[in-house]
Each structure stands twice: as C-alpha cells, then as structure tokens.
Design a protein around this motif. Sequence first.
Motif, mmCIF file in Angstrom:
data_model
loop_
_atom_site.group_PDB
_atom_site.id
_atom_site.type_symbol
_atom_site.label_atom_id
_atom_site.label_comp_id
_atom_site.label_asym_id
_atom_site.label_seq_id
_atom_site.Cartn_x
_atom_site.Cartn_y
_atom_site.Cartn_z
ATOM 1 N N GLY A 54 42.238 21.096 31.654
ATOM 2 C CA GLY A 54 41.741 21.442 32.974
ATOM 3 C C GLY A 54 41.351 22.893 33.163
ATOM 4 O O GLY A 54 41.306 23.378 34.294
ATOM 5 N N LEU A 55 41.042 23.620 32.080
ATOM 6 C CA LEU A 55 40.635 25.014 32.213
ATOM 7 C C LEU A 55 39.241 25.106 32.822
ATOM 8 O O LEU A 55 38.381 24.248 32.594
ATOM 9 N N ARG A 56 39.022 26.158 33.603
ATOM 10 C CA ARG A 56 37.717 26.403 34.219
ATOM 11 C C ARG A 56 37.305 27.828 33.874
ATOM 12 O O ARG A 56 38.085 28.764 34.015
ATOM 13 N N ILE A 57 36.075 28.012 33.407
ATOM 14 C CA ILE A 57 35.575 29.323 32.988
ATOM 15 C C ILE A 57 34.523 29.811 33.973
ATOM 16 O O ILE A 57 33.604 29.074 34.324
ATOM 17 N N GLU A 58 34.669 31.080 34.407
ATOM 18 C CA GLU A 58 33.673 31.719 35.268
ATOM 19 C C GLU A 58 33.129 32.941 34.543
ATOM 20 O O GLU A 58 33.895 33.823 34.159
ATOM 21 N N ILE A 59 31.817 32.997 34.359
ATOM 22 C CA ILE A 59 31.183 34.169 33.746
ATOM 23 C C ILE A 59 31.048 35.243 34.819
ATOM 24 O O ILE A 59 30.492 35.002 35.885
ATOM 25 N N LYS A 60 31.553 36.456 34.516
ATOM 26 C CA LYS A 60 31.530 37.560 35.470
ATOM 27 C C LYS A 60 30.463 38.603 35.134
ATOM 28 O O LYS A 60 30.189 39.471 35.930
ATOM 29 N N GLY A 61 29.930 38.526 33.943
ATOM 30 C CA GLY A 61 28.927 39.500 33.491
ATOM 31 C C GLY A 61 28.867 39.474 31.974
ATOM 32 O O GLY A 61 29.376 38.546 31.339
ATOM 33 N N ALA A 70 29.789 37.398 26.800
ATOM 34 C CA ALA A 70 30.043 37.081 28.204
ATOM 35 C C ALA A 70 31.445 37.564 28.558
ATOM 36 O O ALA A 70 32.379 37.427 27.770
ATOM 37 N N LEU A 71 31.590 38.163 29.728
ATOM 38 C CA LEU A 71 32.889 38.569 30.255
ATOM 39 C C LEU A 71 33.316 37.476 31.214
ATOM 40 O O LEU A 71 32.594 37.171 32.166
ATOM 41 N N VAL A 72 34.457 36.876 30.951
ATOM 42 C CA VAL A 72 34.836 35.678 31.695
ATOM 43 C C VAL A 72 36.249 35.762 32.271
ATOM 44 O O VAL A 72 37.101 36.495 31.767
ATOM 45 N N ASN A 73 36.467 35.010 33.307
ATOM 46 C CA ASN A 73 37.797 34.674 33.785
ATOM 47 C C ASN A 73 38.001 33.208 33.439
ATOM 48 O O ASN A 73 37.100 32.394 33.649
ATOM 49 N N ILE A 74 39.171 32.892 32.913
ATOM 50 C CA ILE A 74 39.504 31.517 32.579
ATOM 51 C C ILE A 74 40.673 31.111 33.466
ATOM 52 O O ILE A 74 41.714 31.759 33.447
ATOM 53 N N TYR A 75 40.460 30.060 34.240
ATOM 54 C CA TYR A 75 41.467 29.606 35.194
ATOM 55 C C TYR A 75 42.160 28.353 34.690
ATOM 56 O O TYR A 75 41.523 27.439 34.174
ATOM 57 N N ARG A 76 43.470 28.336 34.886
ATOM 58 C CA ARG A 76 44.269 27.166 34.552
ATOM 59 C C ARG A 76 44.076 26.117 35.647
ATOM 60 O O ARG A 76 43.550 26.400 36.716
ATOM 61 N N GLU A 77 44.513 24.919 35.375
ATOM 62 C CA GLU A 77 44.339 23.818 36.320
ATOM 63 C C GLU A 77 44.967 24.123 37.682
ATOM 64 O O GLU A 77 44.451 23.734 38.725
ATOM 65 N N ASP A 78 46.077 24.881 37.685
ATOM 66 C CA ASP A 78 46.755 25.218 38.939
ATOM 67 C C ASP A 78 46.132 26.420 39.649
ATOM 68 O O ASP A 78 46.644 26.887 40.660
ATOM 69 N N GLY A 79 45.034 26.964 39.109
ATOM 70 C CA GLY A 79 44.324 28.067 39.740
ATOM 71 C C GLY A 79 44.697 29.445 39.235
ATOM 72 O O GLY A 79 44.026 30.427 39.553
ATOM 73 N N ARG A 80 45.761 29.540 38.449
ATOM 74 C CA ARG A 80 46.143 30.854 37.910
ATOM 75 C C ARG A 80 45.163 31.267 36.818
ATOM 76 O O ARG A 80 44.729 30.453 36.007
ATOM 77 N N GLU A 81 44.842 32.547 36.789
ATOM 78 C CA GLU A 81 43.883 33.086 35.822
ATOM 79 C C GLU A 81 44.636 33.500 34.559
ATOM 80 O O GLU A 81 45.697 34.115 34.633
ATOM 81 N N ILE A 82 44.106 33.165 33.400
ATOM 82 C CA ILE A 82 44.789 33.425 32.128
ATOM 83 C C ILE A 82 44.982 34.917 31.892
ATOM 84 O O ILE A 82 46.040 35.337 31.413
ATOM 85 N N GLY A 83 44.011 35.741 32.235
ATOM 86 C CA GLY A 83 44.170 37.188 32.074
ATOM 87 C C GLY A 83 45.343 37.716 32.878
ATOM 88 O O GLY A 83 46.116 38.554 32.411
#
Length: 107
Positions: A54-61, A70-83
């Motif tokens: 259930g990971l979700r990736i958002e490209i930030k730049g 790509a600079l990304v934030n990767i979010y866990r299924e519960d909404g917490r960001e992996i970074g």
Amino acid sequence: MATRCGATVSSCGSSVAAFRIDTLEIGSRAKCLKEPKLALIAKSRLRELLEERGLRIEIKGYDKTPSHRALVNIYREDGREIGATLLAEGFAREWRSHHRNAWCDDG
C-alpha cells in the motif's frame, strides 16, 4: 524496489531519492569507518519499509545531478511518510542545501 543507500531507491531502471532527508554514505563517500556500517543498517531498514503493502509515491521535484533523479516522498498505507520514519529512528537527518551532515562527529 531496490535500495542503493538509505535515501536512494531504484525501480524499473530509474533511481529516485527521498525528498528532504540526508542519509549515511556507503563506500568512498563515507567519512569514517562507522558511517558505512551504520549506512548498511539504515539501508536494511529502508528495505523493510519498502516491502510494506500500500505504499504511495509523490514526486516533489528533480535533483540537479546529471541523472536528474526524482525527489519523492513515499507514504505508508497509514499515511506516515517513510522519510519521517527514518528521521525519527535516527537513520536520516533533515537535508539542507550546501550542508553535509557530519555523521562521524556523533560520539
């Protein structure tokens, strides 16, 4: 996804870097003997996190290196960001432009 270090992930031949975090270095970029050892532990933790469903990736730049990762934030299924998880667990520090974190200065 495969991990290259604590902040870089590759998938389908492309590399992406975690947005706004700095991680320990592996190999010739390490500044002391303990850095690559700690980096391998951080890499293992990142690999664990990336195996979750259930990971979700958002490209930030995109970075300014020749590869334009790509600079990304990767979010866990519960909404917490992996970074943020890596920061909280001590495997990463906040990235700041023109500043290299001194991982070897910590007692």
